[in-house]
Design a protein around this motif. Structure first.
Motif, PDB file in Angstrom:
ATOM      1  N   TYR A 564      -1.726  50.100   7.487  1.00  0.00           N
ATOM      2  CA  TYR A 564      -0.933  49.419   7.953  1.00  0.00           C
ATOM      3  C   TYR A 564      -0.455  47.714   7.418  1.00  0.00           C
ATOM      4  CZ  TYR A 564      -0.791  54.057  10.401  1.00  0.00           C
ATOM      5  OH  TYR A 564      -1.119  55.254  10.796  1.00  0.00           O
ATOM      6  N   ASP A 588      -5.034  42.362  10.536  1.00  0.00           N
ATOM      7  CA  ASP A 588      -4.155  42.655   9.639  1.00  0.00           C
ATOM      8  C   ASP A 588      -3.105  41.316   9.849  1.00  0.00           C
ATOM      9  OD1 ASP A 588      -1.605  44.245  10.550  1.00  0.00           O
ATOM     10  OD2 ASP A 588      -3.184  45.765  11.364  1.00  0.00           O
ATOM     11  N   ILE A 591       2.290  45.730   8.485  1.00  0.00           N
ATOM     12  CA  ILE A 591       4.118  45.840   9.220  1.00  0.00           C
ATOM     13  C   ILE A 591       4.489  45.422  11.204  1.00  0.00           C
ATOM     14  CG2 ILE A 591       4.428  47.700   7.849  1.00  0.00           C
ATOM     15  CD1 ILE A 591       3.781  50.514   9.747  1.00  0.00           C
ATOM     16  N   ILE A 593       4.216  46.700  14.949  1.00  0.00           N
ATOM     17  CA  ILE A 593       4.697  47.434  15.818  1.00  0.00           C
ATOM     18  C   ILE A 593       4.886  46.604  16.843  1.00  0.00           C
ATOM     19  CG2 ILE A 593       3.682  48.976  17.547  1.00  0.00           C
ATOM     20  CD1 ILE A 593       0.501  48.517  16.656  1.00  0.00           C
ATOM     21  N   ARG A 607       2.223  58.962  16.972  1.00  0.00           N
ATOM     22  CA  ARG A 607       2.284  58.061  16.003  1.00  0.00           C
ATOM     23  C   ARG A 607       3.790  57.935  15.891  1.00  0.00           C
ATOM     24  NH1 ARG A 607       1.171  60.079  10.386  1.00  0.00           N
ATOM     25  NH2 ARG A 607       0.378  57.919  10.148  1.00  0.00           N
ATOM     26  N   ASN A 613       6.433  54.410   8.115  1.00  0.00           N
ATOM     27  CA  ASN A 613       4.862  55.204   9.586  1.00  0.00           C
ATOM     28  C   ASN A 613       4.771  56.785   8.477  1.00  0.00           C
ATOM     29  OD1 ASN A 613       2.934  54.408  11.631  1.00  0.00           O
ATOM     30  ND2 ASN A 613       5.030  52.722  11.629  1.00  0.00           N
ATOM     31  N   GLY A 618      -2.044  60.650   8.540  1.00  0.00           N
ATOM     32  CA  GLY A 618      -2.795  60.297   9.779  1.00  0.00           C
ATOM     33  C   GLY A 618      -2.381  61.302  10.722  1.00  0.00           C
ATOM     34  N   THR A 619      -3.363  61.330  11.742  1.00  0.00           N
ATOM     35  CA  THR A 619      -3.327  62.168  12.529  1.00  0.00           C
ATOM     36  C   THR A 619      -2.849  61.868  13.686  1.00  0.00           C
ATOM     37  OG1 THR A 619      -5.508  62.223  13.069  1.00  0.00           O
ATOM     38  CG2 THR A 619      -5.175  63.068  11.353  1.00  0.00           C
ATOM     39  N   GLY A 620      -2.972  60.572  14.413  1.00  0.00           N
ATOM     40  CA  GLY A 620      -2.668  60.100  15.491  1.00  0.00           C
ATOM     41  C   GLY A 620      -3.566  60.307  17.173  1.00  0.00           C
ATOM     42  N   LEU A 623      -6.771  55.739  17.398  1.00  0.00           N
ATOM     43  CA  LEU A 623      -6.002  55.298  18.687  1.00  0.00           C
ATOM     44  C   LEU A 623      -7.161  55.799  19.386  1.00  0.00           C
ATOM     45  CD1 LEU A 623      -3.414  52.582  17.360  1.00  0.00           C
ATOM     46  CD2 LEU A 623      -6.039  51.811  17.295  1.00  0.00           C
ATOM     47  N   THR A 624      -6.516  56.769  19.908  1.00  0.00           N
ATOM     48  CA  THR A 624      -7.043  57.707  21.205  1.00  0.00           C
ATOM     49  C   THR A 624      -8.555  57.664  21.653  1.00  0.00           C
ATOM     50  OG1 THR A 624      -5.288  59.267  20.436  1.00  0.00           O
ATOM     51  CG2 THR A 624      -6.880  59.949  22.239  1.00  0.00           C
ATOM     52  N   SER A 647      -0.618  43.083  13.024  1.00  0.00           N
ATOM     53  CA  SER A 647      -1.436  43.091  14.440  1.00  0.00           C
ATOM     54  C   SER A 647      -2.520  42.997  14.834  1.00  0.00           C
ATOM     55  CB  SER A 647      -1.281  44.283  14.389  1.00  0.00           C
ATOM     56  OG  SER A 647      -0.427  45.188  14.091  1.00  0.00           O
TER      57      SER A 647
END
Ligand code: ADP
Length: 658
Positions: A564, A588, A591, A593, A607, A613, A618-620, A623-624, A647
Motif C-alpha cells: 500500500y 510507510d 495511500i 487509511i 479489505r 485497493n 490480498g485476502t483480508g 491484520l486479523t 500509515s
C-alpha cells in the motif's frame, strides 16, 4: 476451514428467521391479543357495572322521590281541605308545587273556574237587582246621578267583599263619566289595594280594572307597576285574559314613561306574563291527559288504581292524580321535576353517594335509568363530572397489563432488530468469504507461475550466466516464501477460528526478530526498489514470546507497507521502548487509511473498498492475524494514518510477561 455455499447460508438464515417467528414473535402475538382482549372485556365489564350502579342509584333516588312526593301530597291536600278558600298559600309553602287543582266530572278545572261561591256571592241578594237597575240608568236612560245613587244603595246592601268591589268598579266608571275624577280615582286607588284573589267571575282580579283606569294618570305609574308586580308574584295562576290585561296596561304605562328603571321593570313584567302564558298552555294540555287518565281509570275498574307519577313537558313536571272525598272527586297535583329532584338530592345527602349531577329525562326509553316505583314515563340521567368508582377497572392492576404489553412489543422489536443485524453481518461475512476464496486462488497462482517460469528458465540454459542464475533462484525462494506466508496466514486464521492456535513462549530478543524480518524482506524489497530503514533502540530486554509468530506479524506489516505504498519507496521499521512496553513500528508513506476504516481493517476478511485497493491482491487476513498474535502476547496493535500520506502500524508488547 469451510465455507457455506450461499444456498445453505440462505437456508440457515431462513431457519433463524422461522425460529425467531415461532419462539418470540408468535408468543408475543398471542400475549398481545390476550392483553388487548382482556382490556376490552374489562371495558365492557366496567360499562356494565357502571350501568348497574346507576340503575341502583336511580331506584334509590326514585324511592326517596316517591316518599317525598307522597308526604308533600298529603300535606297539600290537608292544607287545601282546611283552607279551601285560599290555594295561594299552598304554593307559597311548597315552592316545588306547580299546580294543584280539582277534577270535577272528569274534567280538570282551571284555578279560576268553578269558583261557585264567588259567582254566587256576586249574583246574590238584593244588590244584584240594584246593580242591574244602575246599569240600565247608566246605559239606557243616561241618568248617571240615578246610577250613582242606585250603586250606593247596592253597596250598602252588598254582603261579600268581592261584591262590594264589583259595585265600586261600576261606581268609579259612572263617577268619571260624571266628571268627578277625583272621587273616581279615590275609589280606584281603594280597589287597587284589594287582594289578588278578589276576582270577577272570569277570574280577573278587580285590582286590574282599577290599575287600568289609574294607568292613564302619569302620577300613578309607579303605584300601578308595583301592584302589577305584586299580583304576578302572589297569584300563581291567572287566566289568560288577566295576563293580556296586564300586558295592555304595561303598554299603556310605557307610553307615558321615559324612566329607564321603570322601563326595565316593565320589560321584566312582560317577560313574566309571557312565561305565565306558556305555563298556562302546558296546563291546558294537561287537561287532555286528565281525560285519558280518567278513561284508563274507568277501564281499570277503579280498584287497580295505580298511584302513579308521570312526567310532562321538556322541563318535566311530575304529575299525579289523587282521589279525595272517598273517591267522589279527584285532585291533580303537579310538581316541578328538576326542582323536586335537586332539593331532594341536596337534603337527603344523596350527592355524596354518586358523582356529578343527575336530571330527569322524558320518554320511556332512551338515555337514563328508570327510577322504578310509582314512576312512569321518565328516567333519571346521571352525568359524571370526574372519574369515579362507577367507572373503575375490574382488573387489579390495569397499568400492569399495559406495561406488559409495552415490554412485549419492545422486546420483540429489539429481538427482531438483533436478528436483522446478525443476519446482515452473516451475509456480509459470507460475501467477504466468497471474495476471499477468489483472492486466495489468485494469490496462489501468481507466485506459482513465477516459480514455474524461473525454474523452467533455469533448466533452459541460464547456467552460463551465474548472476542471472542466482537472481532466478532467489526469486524462486522469495516466491515460495510468499507462498508459505500466504498458506501460513490461511492456516493460522483457520486455527484462530477454531480456537486451536497455540503459541510457544520462550525468551525472545525483539532485536533479533527485527533483523530476521529485515533479512527476509531484503530480496523482495530490493527487487521492487524499496528502501527499508531500520532503527533499533539498544538495551531492550528479551521478552517471553513466540518468536516465529512475532516475526510473522512484523512480516505481515512489512508486506502491507510494500503493497500500500503507492509511488513511495521508503519504509521504516523501528523498535523502541515506550515505558514498560516495547513498540515495533512499521511506517510507510503510501495511500493511508480513512478514519472510518481504521478499526475495521482488523476484522476478518475485511479489505478497504476502493478502486486503488481492489487492484492490490490480498485476502483480508493479514491484520486479523497480527492483532490476534499481539493480543495473545498481552499487547495491542495501533494504527496512525493520514489518507494519501501514509500509515504507521505499531505492535506494542509488554516487556514484563504477565
Ligand atoms: P490484505 O492486505 O490481504 O487485504 P490485511 O488484513 O493485511 O489484508 O489488511 C486489511 C486492509 O487494510 C487492506 O485490504 C488494506 O486496505 C488496509 N491496509 C493494511 N495495511 C495498510 C497500509 N499499510 N496502508 C494502507 N492500507 C492498509
Amino acid at each position: 476451514m469451510h465455507f457455506l455455499p450461499s444456498g445453505r447460508l440462505k437456508r440457515s438464515l431462513r431457519k433463524q428467521v422461522i425460529l425467531f417467528g415461532i419462539s418470540v414473535l408468535l408468543p408475543a402475538l398471542v400475549l398481545f391479543v390476550f392483553i388487548v382482549r382482556l382490556n376490552r372485556q374489562d371495558n365492557e365489564l366496567r360499562k356494565k357495572r357502571a350501568a348497574e350502579a346507576r340503575q341502583q342509584k336511580a331506584e334509590e333516588i326514585g324511592q326517596h322521590l316517591a316518599e317525598r312526593l307522597e308526604k308533600t301530597e298529603k300535606i297539600v291536600l290537608q292544607e287545601l281541605a282546611s283552607d279551601s278558600g285560599n290555594s295561594q298559600s299552598v304554593y307559597r309553602t311548597h315552592p316545588n308545587l306547580v299546580f294543584v287543582g280539582n277534577i270535577i266530572k272528569e274534567e280538570l278545572l282551571m284555578p279560576w273556574e268553578g269558583n261557585e261561591t264567588q259567582r254566587l256571592s256576586l249574583e246574590a241578594g238584593r244588590s244584584e237587582e240594584l246593580i242591574l237597575q244602575a246599569q240600565k240608568a247608566e246605559f239606557e236612560k243616561n241618568d248617571l246621578k240615578l246610577a250613582v245613587s242606585l250603586l250606593n244603595r247596592a253597596l250598602s246592601s252588598a254582603d261579600s267583599p268581592s261584591q262590594k268591589c264589583f259595585i265600586q268598579v261600576q261606581k268609579g266608571r259612572v263617577l268619571s263619566k260624571l266628571g268627578d275624577e277625583e272621587e273616581a280615582h279615590r275609589i280606584y286607588r281603594d280597589i287597587l289595594g284589594q287582594p289578588g284573589d278578589m276576582t270577577d267571575e272570569y277570574g280577573i282580579p278587580f285590582s286590574l280594572y282599577a290599575a287600568e283606569r289609574l294607568s292613564v294618570l302619569s302620577s300613578e305609574v309607579e303605584t300601578v307597576l308595583d301592584r302589577l308586580e305584586d299580583l304576578m308574584e302572589d297569584i300563581r295562576w291567572l287566566p289568560s285574559s288577566a295576563l293580556y290585561f296586564i300586558q295592555d296596561i304595561t303598554e299603556q304605562v310605557q307610553e307615558k314613561s321615559q324612566d329607564p328603571d321603570l322601563l326595565g321593570r316593565m320589560a321584566n313584567l312582560r317577560q313574566s306574563t309571557e312565561n305565565a302564558q306558556e305555563n298556562l298552555e302546558r296546563l291546558e294540555s294537561l287537561k287532555g291527559y286528565v281525560s285519558s287518565w280518567m278513561l284508563r281509570r274507568r277501564s281499570l275498574n277503579k280498584s287497580g288504581d295505580p298511584l302513579t307519577w308521570e312526567a310532562h313537558g321538556d322541563i318535566p313536571w311530575i304529575v299525579g292524580i289523587r282521589e279525595v272525598n272517598e273517591g267522589q272527586s279527584q285532585v291533580l297535583l303537579v310538581f316541578h321535576g328538576p326542582g323536586v329532584l335537586s332539593t331532594l338530592i341536596e337534603e337527603s345527602g344523596l350527592t355524596e353517594t354518586f358523582p356529578g349531577t343527575c336530571q330527569i329525562t322524558l320518554g320511556p326509553s332512551g338515555e337514563g335509568f328508570s327510577p322504578g316505583g310509582p314512576f312512569e314515563g321518565f328516567r333519571i340521567q346521571f352525568e359524571e363530572t370526574d372519574v369515579s368508582a362507577w367507572s373503575k377497572s375490574s382488573l387489579p392492576f390495569p397499568i400492569l397489563y399495559w406495561s406488559i404489553l409495552v415490554l412485549v412489543v419492545g422486546f420483540t422489536t429489539f429481538g427482531g432488530y438483533l436478528l436483522w443485524r446478525d443476519v446482515g453481518r452473516e451475509l456480509a461475512i459470507a460475501e467477504m468469504r466468497s471474495q476471499f476464496a477468489a483472492s486466495v486462488s489468485h494469490e496462489l497462482k501468481t507466485p506459482l507461475t513465477s516459480i514455474r517460469m524461473f525454474a523452467e528458465a533455469l533448466t533452459m540454459g541460464v547456467k552460463k550466466r551465474p548472476k542471472a542464475q542466482k537472481e532466478y533462484l532467489q526469486t524462486i525462494i522469495s516466491e515460495s516464501e510468499r507462498l508459505s506466508r500466504l498458506l501460513n496466514n490461511v492456516l493460522d486464521f483457520s486455527k484462530i477460528e477454531q480456537g486451536t492456535r497455540t503459541y510457544r513462549f520462550e525468551p525472545t530478543s525483539l532485536e533479533e526478530v527485527i533483523h530476521a524480518a529485515e533479512e527476509a524482506m531484503a530480496f523482495p524489497m530490493d527487487q521492487k526498489g524499496f528502501h527499508l530503514h531500520v532503527e533499533v533502540e539498544k538495551g531492550i530486554p528479551t521478552i517471553l514470546a513466540d518468536r516465529d509468530a512475532i516475526e510473522q506479524a512484523v512480516l505481515n506489516l512489512l508486506h502491507n507497507a510494500m503493497k500500500y505504498s503507492g509511488e513511495s519507496r521508503e519504509i521504516q521499521l523501528k523498535l523502541h521502548r515506550n515505558g514498560d512496553m516495547a513498540s515495533i513500528d512499521v511506517t510507510d508513506y503510501g495511500i493511508g487509511i480513512v478514519e472510518e476504516d481504521r478499526d475495521r481493517i482488523f476484522g476478518k476478511f475485511f479489505r478497504v473498498q476502493g478502486v486503488d485497493n481492489q487492484k492490490i491482491p490480498g485476502t483480508g487476513l493479514g491484520l486479523t492475524i497480527v492483532s490476534h498474535i499481539t493480543e495473545s502476547h498481552g499487547g495491542k496493535v495501533e494504527v496512525k494514518s493520514q489518507p494519501g500520506e501514509g500509515s504507521t502500524f505499531s505492535i506494542i508488547l509488554p516487556l514484563e510477561a504477565k
